[in-house]
Write an enzyme that holds these catalytic residues in place. Structure first.
Site, PDB file in Angstrom:
ATOM      1  N   SER A 167       0.595  -1.122  -0.150  1.00 28.90           N
ATOM      2  CA  SER A 167      -0.335   0.063   0.189  1.00 28.90           C
ATOM      3  C   SER A 167       1.044   1.129   0.133  1.00 28.90           C
ATOM      4  O   SER A 167       1.338   1.186  -1.278  1.00 28.90           O
ATOM      5  CB  SER A 167      -0.719   0.038   1.278  1.00 28.90           C
ATOM      6  OG  SER A 167      -2.095   0.796   1.047  1.00 28.90           O
ATOM      7  N   ASP A 202      -9.662  -3.591  -5.323  1.00 31.08           N
ATOM      8  CA  ASP A 202      -9.141  -2.379  -4.796  1.00 31.08           C
ATOM      9  C   ASP A 202      -8.830  -1.189  -5.748  1.00 31.08           C
ATOM     10  O   ASP A 202      -8.363  -1.527  -6.820  1.00 31.08           O
ATOM     11  CB  ASP A 202      -7.842  -3.269  -4.484  1.00 31.08           C
ATOM     12  CG  ASP A 202      -6.626  -2.140  -3.697  1.00 31.08           C
ATOM     13  OD1 ASP A 202      -6.806  -1.129  -3.215  1.00 31.08           O
ATOM     14  OD2 ASP A 202      -4.964  -3.034  -3.968  1.00 31.08           O
ATOM     15  N   HIS A 250      -8.360  -4.561  -0.858  1.00 30.01           N
ATOM     16  CA  HIS A 250      -7.472  -3.924  -0.124  1.00 30.01           C
ATOM     17  C   HIS A 250      -6.779  -4.294   1.321  1.00 30.01           C
ATOM     18  O   HIS A 250      -7.731  -4.426   1.820  1.00 30.01           O
ATOM     19  CB  HIS A 250      -7.280  -2.402  -0.551  1.00 30.01           C
ATOM     20  CG  HIS A 250      -6.094  -1.682  -0.096  1.00 30.01           C
ATOM     21  ND1 HIS A 250      -5.208  -1.473  -0.831  1.00 30.01           N
ATOM     22  CD2 HIS A 250      -5.521  -1.046   1.196  1.00 30.01           C
ATOM     23  CE1 HIS A 250      -3.851  -0.921  -0.131  1.00 30.01           C
ATOM     24  NE2 HIS A 250      -4.595  -0.503   0.601  1.00 30.01           N
TER      25      HIS A 250
END
Length: 858
Positions: free
Chosen positions: A196, A350, A380
């Site tokens: 991320s 995501d 995600h």
């Protein structure tokens, strides 16, 4: 005891009801605002995770509104709670690389050659995440790939804005690369990795180090669902997955803005695309465009969107979005061409999926080898979020295995040859990376809804029940030490107040034990109370006298001459209370006496030890006396006033100003149950009222120690009097002695106390207790003689009663006029409860009225 248990039951019932409502609200929010596509395996599990996150965020917001802690700090705390203990296969050590905290994971098993090295940057939107949140992931990588893993604890936004996180990651990486031999790492086998926001940082660091001839070249970069651009939040994946947990489209933009600016202003403009001028959009269109996304990723309801025009003001706020160290997708080809072999993991559900796809294309177009692994049923955060037990997902294990297999494959030539033939995944992975997963569509039936509501309620009932026994035991102990004399008016009301304070204190200790916030923060919150509504006859104004914050209370009625003024210093043991806690008293004095009241917000202990509070009160008083004309105040009618610790400060300030010829002379001092000495805590009132609320004998010493030294070590010695030498006791005996107390105040069970043996070491720690600016009762007669007319209020059932009586005698012996008012049924803090939510006492109102009469009669 029945009162306490009643309050406890009511409190716990309210607590349980509030949490049930919280969970129900979170469930409703989840179903109303989130969308879990049918392709996600185990959608029920994902909903539970999302509901837990919503509850955490809501509780954090509630605590922030109460002033206990910020929402961000609470969420960080909850995320980092899990502790894994020692690992039998790894050496784990916390260190600092160039002032950046890191955690190093080294396999214990011997190695015939130097090991791989992995520099890991955690995710969390640059706002959350820590070494603890990604501990299990780093351990897994270190164990399974037999690598030395360095997890970097970079600074977080919004406290530390861009480029703080990038700079920390770069600094730690450079340090590690310069000292690889020390950790037994092969210079040809170092990889940067991140998930991320950590993937963003890994990409940025990799680009920066690509052209560095003075450091070993990185062997690879591993980017796990990375966020790589902030130009277009309307790419297909942002549209398709805008409401899919665990990262909504709005939150992706929110985190980027928090990292860049420390706030989320201009969020709507960024989401609409009106933050980037047309010429810049055109410049980067070759790299950031839906046209570069393969068609198979646009079938799920993507609609091309026309971006709005940009305004200069908005662009100026976010123009650093164009910097590659913030948005690595925008780096020039000359940089991209130098990057090492790459692994990119993306998830179908995501919002950041297309960032990974666009970067994959850029790398491949520039000749960089890329291994791409796509989780068709992933969302995600699946790799790291809720990564244990029944809250983990099968796709998580597949993703982790693909990362480890990539690390293992990097340096074996025959596997590289297989990679070129496209056969590597067939040999290494139990299933194809891009295989389609057949998933039955899940429909939410009524029984499933009942499950969502029932399970959290049961868990909350168990949680609350676990607190009850501990709280009751603590309350019983506290209550056993509390005694309310029969002479107190309305003893039932006082017991109710004590019950509330005990419950509050207990909860404060629980919160402190679980590291949520300090017990002192809870105490300050409760003591400050709810700020009252403005009084109709008083105009309030926030101001500063020098650097000290004050609140002015001006009577609205007309005045034919300059007004009198009262400088008020609030009580609270030097550690609690505030301008808000004493607002009712200030409003009443201003409205009833016609005086301008200046409430002083001095610094509190233990953060600011003695003499900080005294210095603030003195500084504010001097500044005010120098500018009386500005406030329309009569120089001949200025009074200092304070209650409890505030009475101590008022007495100390009055003594300091007594000999000042350059300032107007104070007209009077008003001392409301003041604490004026710390030599003898065995005077009659300390013995007689040792367990009487709202101030116990031990707490009086506790507050004095917090003020003078910032902690409460040596409390027992001071209670017993072993902090004062015999010669010093003899020196001050003429001013501090039970013999000076009138006999009528000794009839309630007083027994003369013999001090314990003197301990010089204790005296050295607390020797400032004899300074008159801390203990005004010890001032010399030459100072006392110069003091203005005085008003002293004492309470019969107050440990500080005798401090007031002793000071009254000293003033009278030195010719200072004294008005003394004694509340026969009063206790410490009774005046502060004036007009307070039905918890006030008649004698408290009488005492405050006498203060007003004294001011008016000056």
């Amino acid at each position: 005891m029945a009162v306490v248990l009643t309050v406890l039951v009511l409190f716990l019932a309210g607590f349980l009801a509030a949490f049930i409502l919280l969970v129900i609200g979170a469930i409703n929010f989840d179903f109303s605002n989130s969308e879990i596509p049918p392709g996600v395996t185990q959608p029920t599990k994902l909903r539970i995770i999302h509901i837990i996150l919503i509850c955490t965020a809501v509780v954090g917001k509630i605590l922030e509104n109460f002033g206990i802690c910020t929402q961000v700090s609470f969420v960080r705390y909850m995320q980092g709670r899990k502790s894994l203990g020692a690992d039998p296969k790894l050496f784990i050590k916390d260190m600092c690389f160039d002032k950046v905290p890191v955690r190093i994971y080294q396999p214990k098993a011997p190695s015939a050659s130097q090991r791989r090295g992995v520099i890991f940057f955690h995710g969390g939107g640059w706002v959350f995440g820590s070494l603890e949140t990604h501990e299990e992931l780093c351990r897994f990588i270190a164990r399974e790939s037999e690598s030395v893993v360095v997890s970097v604890g970079y600074r977080l936004a919004p406290e530390h804005k861009y480029p703080a996180a990038y700079e920390d990651c770069l600094s730690a990486s450079q340090h590690f690369l310069q000292h690889l031999q020390h950790y037994g790492v092969d210079p040809a086998r170092v990889t940067v990795c991140g998930d991320s926001a950590g993937g963003n940082l890994a990409a940025a660091v990799s680009q920066t180090l690509a052209g560095r001839p003075d450091l070993p070249r990185l062997r690879a970069q591993i980017l796990i669902y990375p966020g790589l651009q902030a130009l277009d939040f309307n790419l297909p994946s942002y549209q398709q997955n805008r409401g899919v947990p665990l990262l909504f489209r709005e939150r992706a933009a929110f985190y980027m803005l928090q990292y860049l600016n420390g706030s989320a202003t201009k969020l709507e403009e960024v989401l609409d695309g009106s933050h980037i001028p047309p010429d810049i959009k055109l410049k980067y269109q070759k790299w950031v465009s839906p046209d570069n996304i393969p068609e198979e990723f646009k079938v799920r309801g993507y609609k091309p969107r026309v971006l709005l025009d940009c305004t200069t003001e908005v662009f100026e706020t976010v123009k650093r979005f164009c910097e590659p160290t913030l948005c690595p997708l925008l780096a020039e080809d000359t940089i991209i061409q130098q990057l090492p072999e790459s692994f990119i993991l993306t998830c179908e559900y995501d919002v950041l999926r297309d960032d990974g796809l666009l970067y994959k294309k850029r790398l491949e177009d520039n000749g960089v080898p890329v291994t791409w692994y796509h989780l068709e049923d992933g969302f995600h955060g699946i790799i790291n979020s809720f990564n244990s037990g029944w809250l983990s997902f099968p796709a998580r294990k597949r993703g982790l295995d693909s990362i480890v297999n990539f690390l293992r494959s990097l340096y074996e030539q025959h596997l590289s040859d297989l990679l070129q033939l496209g056969l590597l995944q067939a040999l290494l992975l139990p299933e194809k990376a891009n295989s389609k997963i057949g998933v039955k569509t899940h429909h939410l039936w009524i029984p499933e809804m009942a499950f969502f509501y029932l399970v959290p309620v049961i868990l909350l009932v168990i949680l609350v029940a676990s607190f009850i026994s501990a709280i009751i035991r603590t309350i019983q102990t506290e209550y056993a030490n509390c005694s309310i004399p029969p002479g107190v008016n309305n003893p039932g009301k006082l017991r109710l107040i004590v019950a509330v304070l005990i419950v509050t204190s207990t909860l404060g200790r629980i919160f402190e034990k679980i590291e949520l916030c300090s017990s002192l923060a809870i105490k300050r919150l409760v003591f400050s109370g709810r700020r009252p509504a403005p009084a109709p006859g008083v105009r309030q104004e926030e101001a500063r006298l020098g650097r000290v914050p004050v609140r002015l209370y001006r009577p609205r009625g007309p005045s034919t001459r300059p007004r009198p003024a009262v400088l008020l210093f609030h009580g609270g043991g030097w550690i609690c209370c505030s301008l808000d806690s004493h607002e009712r008293i200030c409003q009443y004095i201003a409205e009833e006496s016609g005086a301008l009241v200046v409430s002083v917000g001095y610094r509190l202990a233990p953060e600011h030890k003695y003499p900080a509070a005294y210095e603030d009160c003195l500084s504010a008083s001097q500044h005010f006396l120098q500018h009386l004309q500005h406030y329309g105040v009569d120089p001949a009618r200025v009074t200092v006033c304070g209650d409890s610790a505030g009475g101590n400060l008022a007495a100390a300030v009055s003594q300091t100003l007594a000999g000042r010829s350059d300032l107007p002379r104070l007209r009077a001092q008003i001392l409301i149950y003041p604490g004026l000495q710390a030599l003898d805590f065995n005077l009659p009132s300390y013995q007689q009222n040792r367990g009487v609320p709202l101030l116990f004998r031990e707490r009086a010493v506790y507050y004095s120690l917090q003020y003078v030294q910032g902690d409460t070590s040596n409390l027992e010695e001071i209670l017993e009097g072993s902090h004062i030498s015999p010669d010093m006791r003899l020196q001050y005996q003429k001013w501090v002695s039970p013999d000076i107390i009138p006999e009528e105040f000794k009839v309630r069970g007083y027994k003369p106390h013999k001090p314990s043996e003197f301990k010089p070491g204790i005296f050295e720690k607390v020797k400032r207790l004899r300074e008159p600016t801390l203990c005004p009762l010890l001032a010399e007669d030459t100072i006392i003689q110069q003091l203005p007319e005085s008003f002293i209020l004492t309470c019969e059932y107050d440990v500080l009663r005798d401090d007031g009586l002793l000071y009254k005698k000293r003033l009278e012996d030195n010719g200072v006029p004294v008005t003394w008012y004694h509340l026969e049924d009063g206790f410490h803090g009774i005046v502060n409860l004036f007009d307070y939510c039905g918890l006030s006492f008649p004698s408290g109102k009488r005492g405050l009225d006498r203060v007003v009469e004294f001011i008016k009669g000056l």
